[in-house]
Each structure stands twice: as structure tokens, then as C-alpha cells.
Design a protein around this motif. Sequence first.
Motif, mmCIF file in Angstrom:
data_model
loop_
_atom_site.group_PDB
_atom_site.id
_atom_site.type_symbol
_atom_site.label_atom_id
_atom_site.label_comp_id
_atom_site.label_asym_id
_atom_site.label_seq_id
_atom_site.Cartn_x
_atom_site.Cartn_y
_atom_site.Cartn_z
ATOM 1 N N ILE A 289 0.846 -1.201 0.000
ATOM 2 C CA ILE A 289 0.000 0.000 0.000
ATOM 3 C C ILE A 289 0.880 1.250 0.000
ATOM 4 O O ILE A 289 0.593 2.231 -0.692
ATOM 5 C CB ILE A 289 -0.934 0.010 1.228
ATOM 6 N N LYS A 290 1.971 1.201 0.777
ATOM 7 C CA LYS A 290 2.883 2.351 0.842
ATOM 8 C C LYS A 290 3.470 2.664 -0.525
ATOM 9 O O LYS A 290 3.717 3.827 -0.852
ATOM 10 C CB LYS A 290 4.022 2.065 1.827
ATOM 11 N N GLU A 291 3.710 1.644 -1.319
ATOM 12 C CA GLU A 291 4.282 1.880 -2.648
ATOM 13 C C GLU A 291 3.390 2.836 -3.440
ATOM 14 O O GLU A 291 3.878 3.752 -4.118
ATOM 15 C CB GLU A 291 4.441 0.561 -3.403
ATOM 16 N N TYR A 292 2.075 2.645 -3.327
ATOM 17 C CA TYR A 292 1.171 3.520 -4.075
ATOM 18 C C TYR A 292 0.965 4.858 -3.383
ATOM 19 O O TYR A 292 0.601 5.846 -4.029
ATOM 20 C CB TYR A 292 -0.138 2.796 -4.377
ATOM 21 N N LEU A 293 1.228 4.923 -2.093
ATOM 22 C CA LEU A 293 1.290 6.213 -1.415
ATOM 23 C C LEU A 293 2.413 7.048 -2.042
ATOM 24 O O LEU A 293 2.241 8.242 -2.327
ATOM 25 C CB LEU A 293 1.558 6.001 0.084
ATOM 26 N N PHE A 294 3.574 6.417 -2.280
ATOM 27 C CA PHE A 294 4.710 7.121 -2.879
ATOM 28 C C PHE A 294 4.534 7.303 -4.389
ATOM 29 O O PHE A 294 5.056 8.258 -4.965
ATOM 30 C CB PHE A 294 6.006 6.358 -2.583
ATOM 31 N N TYR A 295 3.806 6.400 -5.019
ATOM 32 C CA TYR A 295 3.511 6.540 -6.448
ATOM 33 C C TYR A 295 2.723 7.830 -6.714
ATOM 34 O O TYR A 295 2.827 8.425 -7.797
ATOM 35 C CB TYR A 295 2.679 5.350 -6.939
ATOM 36 N N ALA A 296 1.914 8.256 -5.730
ATOM 37 C CA ALA A 296 1.092 9.459 -5.907
ATOM 38 C C ALA A 296 1.963 10.671 -6.207
ATOM 39 O O ALA A 296 1.626 11.507 -7.053
ATOM 40 C CB ALA A 296 0.240 9.707 -4.657
ATOM 41 N N LYS A 401 -4.731 -3.398 -10.677
ATOM 42 C CA LYS A 401 -4.421 -4.819 -10.532
ATOM 43 C C LYS A 401 -3.646 -5.096 -9.243
ATOM 44 O O LYS A 401 -3.954 -6.024 -8.489
ATOM 45 C CB LYS A 401 -3.614 -5.285 -11.743
ATOM 46 N N ASP A 402 -2.632 -4.254 -8.978
ATOM 47 C CA ASP A 402 -1.786 -4.461 -7.803
ATOM 48 C C ASP A 402 -2.550 -4.275 -6.498
ATOM 49 O O ASP A 402 -2.437 -5.087 -5.567
ATOM 50 C CB ASP A 402 -0.591 -3.498 -7.832
ATOM 51 N N LEU A 403 -3.316 -3.178 -6.403
ATOM 52 C CA LEU A 403 -4.035 -2.906 -5.154
ATOM 53 C C LEU A 403 -5.139 -3.926 -4.920
ATOM 54 O O LEU A 403 -5.396 -4.329 -3.783
ATOM 55 C CB LEU A 403 -4.601 -1.491 -5.178
#
Length: 435
Positions: A289-296, A401-403
Motif C-alpha cells: 500500500i505504501k508503494e502507491y502512497l509514494f507513487y502518488a 491490478k496491484d491494489l
Amino acid sequence: MAEDGKDESVATDDDSEHTAADGSSSLNNTMVEEGSTLLRRMEICVAEAEKRSGKNAVNMQETFTVYLIETRPMDAVAEGRNPAPDSLWRRYSEFELLRNYLIVTYPYIVVPPLPEKRAEFVWHKLSADNMDPDFVERRRVGLENFLLRVASHPVLSNDKILYHFLTEEHGWKEVVYETGFQAKADSRLRALSATFRVRNPDKRFMEMKHYSDELQSHTSQLLRARARVADRLYGVYKVHGNYGRVFSEWSAIEKEMGDGLQSAGHHMDAYAASIDDILEEEEHYADQIKEYLFYAEALRAVCRKHELTQFELEMASQDLISKKQQREELATGIVRTFSFKGMTNKLFGQEAPEQREARLKLLEELIAEGEETVKEKTVECEEHIEKAWVDMQHFKEQKDKDLREALINYAVMQISMCKKGIQMWSNAKECFLKM
């Protein structure tokens, strides 16, 4: 999950002007057919982490972590051969340098983020020390995921600097700095100014920028909620250890009930101890989940670049209009707007014909340069919009897909955890029935 996007077909342009070390034949040999990703040609993993000590740039002793990158050609693996992998060590700061280079060189790409340098959204029993072995292990997994994502991207994977990073232990930083990427980096002040002054940004990018803000907000709220739940869950599990202690002590004074009480106590103790492994596994889902926090933030960077290119186009167009108006006023002698020059002409008379011709000639040259600048900025803006929109759509598909996968796996883990709790109480019930 990092390999999900490697089969996507996205047209690539000749990005040779963005890469360095063109004279290196070994690197040129790796750039095979266009559109083929590096991950199809090379097996990549971050195999282990190691703590080291040494002196930093200011000659002070420091402790740091290095990560072992191993690579192996895929053709050898496909043929059934198992050659020893090529390996080299990299520090986290070198991963940062690689990513910064990619961001500047490919401003239209949502560059995958690195794992956190220091732990965020931790619950009270989780160490925030960046040298903690469990944290270092999770960061090793995150760094491998970063490399796999980059190596599976249809554009980033064919960058020669990336190949250098993976295969050349020494001299890599020098090659990066030789590209001059730092000089191309947009200043934060310019980007901020463009954000507030741009007049006609592409509506899709404004919506995407707003979406990135919302994505960051929701993922951070989710991670905070998860940390609070982990804190309370840890306490609930550990409290079950009190059952185990009480039942074990109680069994010592009972003859008929003793064995049942002691067995039930053992089940309670095992249940209380199991929470450590459960929450450690849960931390890996939190990292996804953190990966997509940083992806933002990576998504916002692409949108900010659009604002900057659009703003530069608008400024160049405005300057060109102003120059053409000056030419018209000079040619006709009619001043449409107030100007200091017009006021001085009224006070001191018109300038000589020779001066006027010289000014007209200079304005013609400036207008020609301005028209060329507007053409260049228009092309730059349109290219950025076209390429960035393709990559952002690719990112959204990958994100969905990932989330989805991460949340389903998290739910499955919670169900499994609840089943273990039911099983523990079922076992305790059997112990009590035998008393």
C-alpha cells in the motif's frame, strides 16, 4: 507484481539523447529490438543486505547498509544452464541517484518509487530504526520490486544507465553525472510558479493531479488505521497469554481438572505468541500500500511537468504577440497602448528614420526567433501530453491490478487469522470437555 506491466505494448521513441556512454560497445550490444524490456533478457534480484562501516564525504565514521544485486542472462536460464550470477553491491543512495536520473530524463513517465528510507506508519512494537533487521529486509524486497518495475517498463528498461547500474560496480556514478541530468532538472520555484500562473492546462492532467492528491490521502489514512488496528490486535493477542499463565498455575492445584487446564493454557500461550509472525506478514501488505502512497508523488511530478511546459508555451506566445504589436506600432506610428517610449516621442519628437529602420529590423529578428520558440514549445508540450497520457493509463491499469491483489491477500490473511483464533478456542473447548 512488478512484472505485471512487462507485457504491455507501448510505442517507444529513440531516447538516445537521454542516455550516456554512447561509445561503450558492451552497452550498445544490450540494446536489442525496440520494445523488448530488460526483464525479458535478464534475471534480476536483490539477494541480500549487509551492514557496513566506513567514512563518509566529510571523513566521519558511519554505519550503512548495502544491497547485493544479482543478474543472470535469461537465455542461459531458458536453455537449462545455471551459470553463476553476476553480482555487485549498491547503497540506498545509489538507488536514489538512479531514480532521480530517470525522473529528469523521462519527465513523461510515472517513475516507480523507492521503498521508504525510514519507517513510517509504524505501530508501537515495530522498530522505526532504519538499521533494524526486519526493516532492512522489507526494504531489500522493496528495492528489488523497484528494479523489477523499472526493468519491465517498455521505455525505462532500455536505458543504458540502468544497465550500467546493474552490471558495472565501479565508475557508475561518473557515467550518470556525465549525462548532465542535474542541469536539466526543473527548479521547484519554477514549477510552483507555473502551477499558479498557467492559464490553459490540459483538463485531463488537472484531474489526474487531483486524483493523485486523493490517492495519497486515502492510502495514508488506510495505513494509519491499519497501524492502530495492529496496536490493538497485538494487545488482544498478548492478553491471551494471561489465560495461559492462569490455567497453568491453576492446573497445579487440581487433580481431575489439571491436565485439561494445562493443555488449554498451552493453546493460549501458542495463540498469544503467534501475533508476532502475523503482524510481520501483515507489514509486507502494508508496504504494498505504501508503494502507491509514494507513487502518488510520482504521478504529481508528471502533471507538474505538463504545467511547466504549458506555462512556458503560454509565456513564449505572449512574448511573441507583444513583439508583433510593437512592430505594428512602429510601422504605422499608431501607439495602441500606453508606453514610456510613446510618451518620450510625444515630448521629444519622433526618432530618426535610420533609428526606426534599425528597430524594425531588430524586431523582425526577435519575432522570427519567437516564432521558432513557440513552435518548439508547442511540439514539446504536445509530445509530453501524448507520451505522459499513455504512461499514466498504463500506471492506472497496473495500480488497479496491484491494489486489488494486495487487498484481497490482506483480507485472506485476516480470515486465516480469525480461523486460527476459532481453532484455538475449539482446542481449548476439547481440553475442557476432557476434564
